[in-house]
Write an enzyme that holds these catalytic residues in place. Structure first.
Site, PDB file in Angstrom:
ATOM      1  N   ASP A  21     -10.791   2.518   4.381  1.00 52.61           N
ATOM      2  CA  ASP A  21     -11.201   1.106   4.360  1.00 52.61           C
ATOM      3  C   ASP A  21     -12.715   0.975   4.272  1.00 52.61           C
ATOM      4  O   ASP A  21     -13.223  -0.119   3.981  1.00 52.61           O
ATOM      5  CB  ASP A  21     -10.744   0.413   5.661  1.00 52.61           C
ATOM      6  CG  ASP A  21      -9.446  -0.348   5.478  1.00 52.61           C
ATOM      7  OD1 ASP A  21      -9.158  -0.760   4.340  1.00 52.61           O
ATOM      8  OD2 ASP A  21      -8.736  -0.542   6.483  1.00 52.61           O
ATOM      9  N   LYS A  47       0.838  -1.219   0.000  1.00 53.93           N
ATOM     10  CA  LYS A  47       0.000   0.000   0.000  1.00 53.93           C
ATOM     11  C   LYS A  47       0.867   1.260   0.000  1.00 53.93           C
ATOM     12  O   LYS A  47       0.638   2.173  -0.778  1.00 53.93           O
ATOM     13  CB  LYS A  47      -0.932   0.011   1.220  1.00 53.93           C
ATOM     14  CG  LYS A  47      -2.077  -0.990   1.115  1.00 53.93           C
ATOM     15  CD  LYS A  47      -2.946  -1.033   2.369  1.00 53.93           C
ATOM     16  CE  LYS A  47      -3.845  -2.264   2.347  1.00 53.93           C
ATOM     17  NZ  LYS A  47      -4.713  -2.404   3.510  1.00 53.93           N
ATOM     18  N   GLN A 102      -4.535  -1.783   9.752  1.00 52.45           N
ATOM     19  CA  GLN A 102      -4.456  -3.086   9.081  1.00 52.45           C
ATOM     20  C   GLN A 102      -5.063  -4.176   9.962  1.00 52.45           C
ATOM     21  O   GLN A 102      -4.804  -4.233  11.159  1.00 52.45           O
ATOM     22  CB  GLN A 102      -2.976  -3.399   8.744  1.00 52.45           C
ATOM     23  CG  GLN A 102      -2.775  -4.618   7.882  1.00 52.45           C
ATOM     24  CD  GLN A 102      -3.395  -4.471   6.485  1.00 52.45           C
ATOM     25  OE1 GLN A 102      -3.534  -3.364   5.955  1.00 52.45           O
ATOM     26  NE2 GLN A 102      -3.777  -5.577   5.891  1.00 52.45           N
TER      27      GLN A 102
HETATM   28  N1  LIG Z   1      -7.476  -2.721   7.065  1.00 50.90           N
HETATM   29  C1  LIG Z   1      -7.572  -3.747   6.211  1.00 50.90           C
HETATM   30  N2  LIG Z   1      -7.103  -4.945   6.538  1.00 50.90           N
HETATM   31  C2  LIG Z   1      -7.225  -5.967   5.646  1.00 50.90           C
HETATM   32  C3  LIG Z   1      -7.813  -5.769   4.371  1.00 50.90           C
HETATM   33  C4  LIG Z   1      -8.308  -4.488   4.074  1.00 50.90           C
HETATM   34  O1  LIG Z   1      -8.877  -4.236   2.978  1.00 50.90           O
HETATM   35  N3  LIG Z   1      -8.161  -3.494   5.012  1.00 50.90           N
HETATM   36  N4  LIG Z   1      -7.823  -6.791   3.452  1.00 50.90           N
HETATM   37  C5  LIG Z   1      -6.980  -7.954   3.663  1.00 50.90           C
HETATM   38  C6  LIG Z   1      -5.543  -7.750   3.306  1.00 50.90           C
HETATM   39  N5  LIG Z   1      -5.287  -6.904   2.131  1.00 50.90           N
HETATM   40  C7  LIG Z   1      -5.320  -5.572   2.265  1.00 50.90           C
HETATM   41  O2  LIG Z   1      -5.171  -5.003   3.285  1.00 50.90           O
HETATM   42  C8  LIG Z   1      -4.805  -7.476   0.917  1.00 50.90           C
HETATM   43  C9  LIG Z   1      -4.720  -8.826   0.733  1.00 50.90           C
HETATM   44  C10 LIG Z   1      -4.150  -9.362  -0.433  1.00 50.90           C
HETATM   45  C11 LIG Z   1      -3.674  -8.518  -1.406  1.00 50.90           C
HETATM   46  C12 LIG Z   1      -2.975  -9.033  -2.617  1.00 50.90           C
HETATM   47  O3  LIG Z   1      -2.521  -8.257  -3.413  1.00 50.90           O
HETATM   48  N6  LIG Z   1      -2.840 -10.322  -2.753  1.00 50.90           N
HETATM   49  C13 LIG Z   1      -2.028 -10.881  -3.806  1.00 50.90           C
HETATM   50  C14 LIG Z   1      -1.259 -12.038  -3.229  1.00 50.90           C
HETATM   51  C15 LIG Z   1      -0.239 -11.557  -2.261  1.00 50.90           C
HETATM   52  C16 LIG Z   1       0.209 -12.637  -1.300  1.00 50.90           C
HETATM   53  O4  LIG Z   1      -0.402 -12.763  -0.224  1.00 50.90           O
HETATM   54  O5  LIG Z   1       1.180 -13.305  -1.609  1.00 50.90           O
HETATM   55  C17 LIG Z   1      -2.918 -11.347  -4.952  1.00 50.90           C
HETATM   56  O6  LIG Z   1      -4.046 -11.756  -4.684  1.00 50.90           O
HETATM   57  O7  LIG Z   1      -2.453 -11.252  -6.067  1.00 50.90           O
HETATM   58  C18 LIG Z   1      -3.790  -7.180  -1.239  1.00 50.90           C
HETATM   59  C19 LIG Z   1      -4.352  -6.657  -0.090  1.00 50.90           C
HETATM   60  C20 LIG Z   1      -7.025  -8.320   5.130  1.00 50.90           C
HETATM   61  N7  LIG Z   1      -6.726  -7.191   5.951  1.00 50.90           N
END
Ligand SMILES: Nc1nc2c(c(=O)[nH]1)N[C@@H](CN(C=O)c1ccc(C(=O)N[C@@H](CCC(=O)O)C(=O)O)cc1)CN2
Ligand SMILES: [Mg+2]
Length: 348
Positions: free
Chosen positions: A169, A102, A146
């Protein structure tokens, strides 16, 4: 994007079947698809083309460009550069990766950012004090905590402490309330990501059957809210017939519902829950799942979604991969929400 691919596939198939039927009628043969000669020229094109794989990474790039240009305009007009603040508790490896993504993306797009690290022993009081301080700080446009948080901290109390106008968020009760009432609000990033994937890919939702698998308050619920609501309301919706399935939905019922769905959003956190036998041919399959599983061959941890991607892609019209689907779009939507927060911030 490639909406015509699915149409072309179906059209070709219909055309082929039609000429096969005509051929059979002319030669006075009964049509029994079980006894069809698989080597006949008609049968070769009965073979289905695979789904269009929708790249979240590509779509995120589009959004990044738009956000970057919005930031450049804001700054050129004499406004403060948007700033994203993140509070990160504990040492969960995945959470650290997501937060780094981020803040890195923010700086690539021309935003400033800061991460405040706290150990998992942090008290709820200290968290609340930090949030209140950041709420008052005019140099901060967007603020997020987070998740997940340690068990001794009340997640709801923390989400409700963030000022709704800085809540990038969209987890504050006021933003959730507005979302449910179809009012303009900060839409939770993952739900916004699914929405943008559907819109930018040209997947139809009006009057369509959508199955949302998973009812979490941060993902499944807001996705269902966006997709079932009225397209003419202040916060436009998808006008779809939405059904939600969850852990109490018996598997035979899940299969039944999935087979009727034009769009399936898999957000249950169960690896490979959605299999090819469940889905309707040509359906759009959006995989929100992020599950780490041990590869039986290499022994290494591998990321898999809630959808059996390899098998389902042979049947679906559109499918998002994991990784590279909803994940990168989620980060892009946090960026977009931060710029929205900066635009709405008072200028005094
Ligand atoms: N405050 C928050 N916490 C969490 C959120 C949120 O939206 N706000 N969502 C998830 C975690 N998350 C963002 O925070 C998130 C999860 C996964 C990805 C992502 O790019 N995943 C990749 C794979 C990466 C990996 O884990 O190896 C993909 O799918 O290509 C981005 C953001 C929980 N917490
Ligand atoms: Mg993904």
């Amino acid at each position: 994007m490639a909406a015509p691919t699915a149409l072309t596939v179906n059209y070709t198939r219909i055309q082929t079947l039609t000429s096969y039927f005509q051929h059979c009628r002319r030669s006075k043969r009964w049509i029994n698809l079980k006894t069809v000669n698989r080597r006949s020229p008609f049968c070769q094109s009965l073979k289905r083309h695979v789904a269009t794989v929708v790249s979240g990474t590509e779509l995120a790039r589009q959004i990044h460009k738009e956000v970057q240009s919005d930031i450049a305009k804001l700054v050129a007009q004499g406004n403060r550069r948007p700033h994203l603040s993140v509070i990160l508790v504990g040492d969960d490896h995945a959470s650290h990766t997501y937060v780094r993504n981020k803040t890195r993306t923010a700086s690539l797009l021309g935003m400033s950012s800061s991460t405040i690290f706290r150990p998992s022993s942090v008290s709820q009081e200290e968290m609340l004090e930090l949030i209140y301080k950041f709420n008052k700080d005019r140099s901060i446009s967007g603020l997020l905590v987070q998740l997940p948080l340690p068990a001794h901290i009340n997640e709801r109390a923390i989400c409700n402490a963030v000022a709704p106008e800085k809540d990038v968020d969209g987890f504050h009760i006021v933003n959730i309330g507005k979302l449910c009432l179809d009012q303009r609000c900060m839409v939770p990033a993952t739900a916004a990501a699914v929405w943008e994937i559907i819109r930018r890919t040209g997947i139809e939702t009006v009057g369509k059957n959508v199955l949302v698998v998973g009812r979490s308050k941060n993902v499944g619920m807001p996705i269902a809210m966006l997709l079932h609501s009225d397209r003419n309301h202040e916060r436009p919706g998808g006008d779809a017939t939405v059904i939600m399935a969850h852990r109490c939905t018996p598997l035979p019922r899940l299969k039944e519902l999935a087979s009727l769905a034009d769009v399936v959003i898999a957000a249950a956190g169960v690896p490979h829950l959605i299999t090819a036998d469940m889905v309707k041919e040509g359906a759009a399959i959006i995989d929100v799942g992020i599950n780490r599983m041990q590869d039986p061959v290499t022994g290494k941890l591998r990321l898999v979604g809630d959808v059996d991607f390899e098998a389902v892609k042979e049947k679906a019209g559109f499918i998002t991969p994991v990784p590279g689907g909803v994940g990168p779009m989620t980060i892009a939507m946090v960026m977009k929400n931060t710029v929205t927060a900066a635009k709405n911030a008072p200028t005094y």
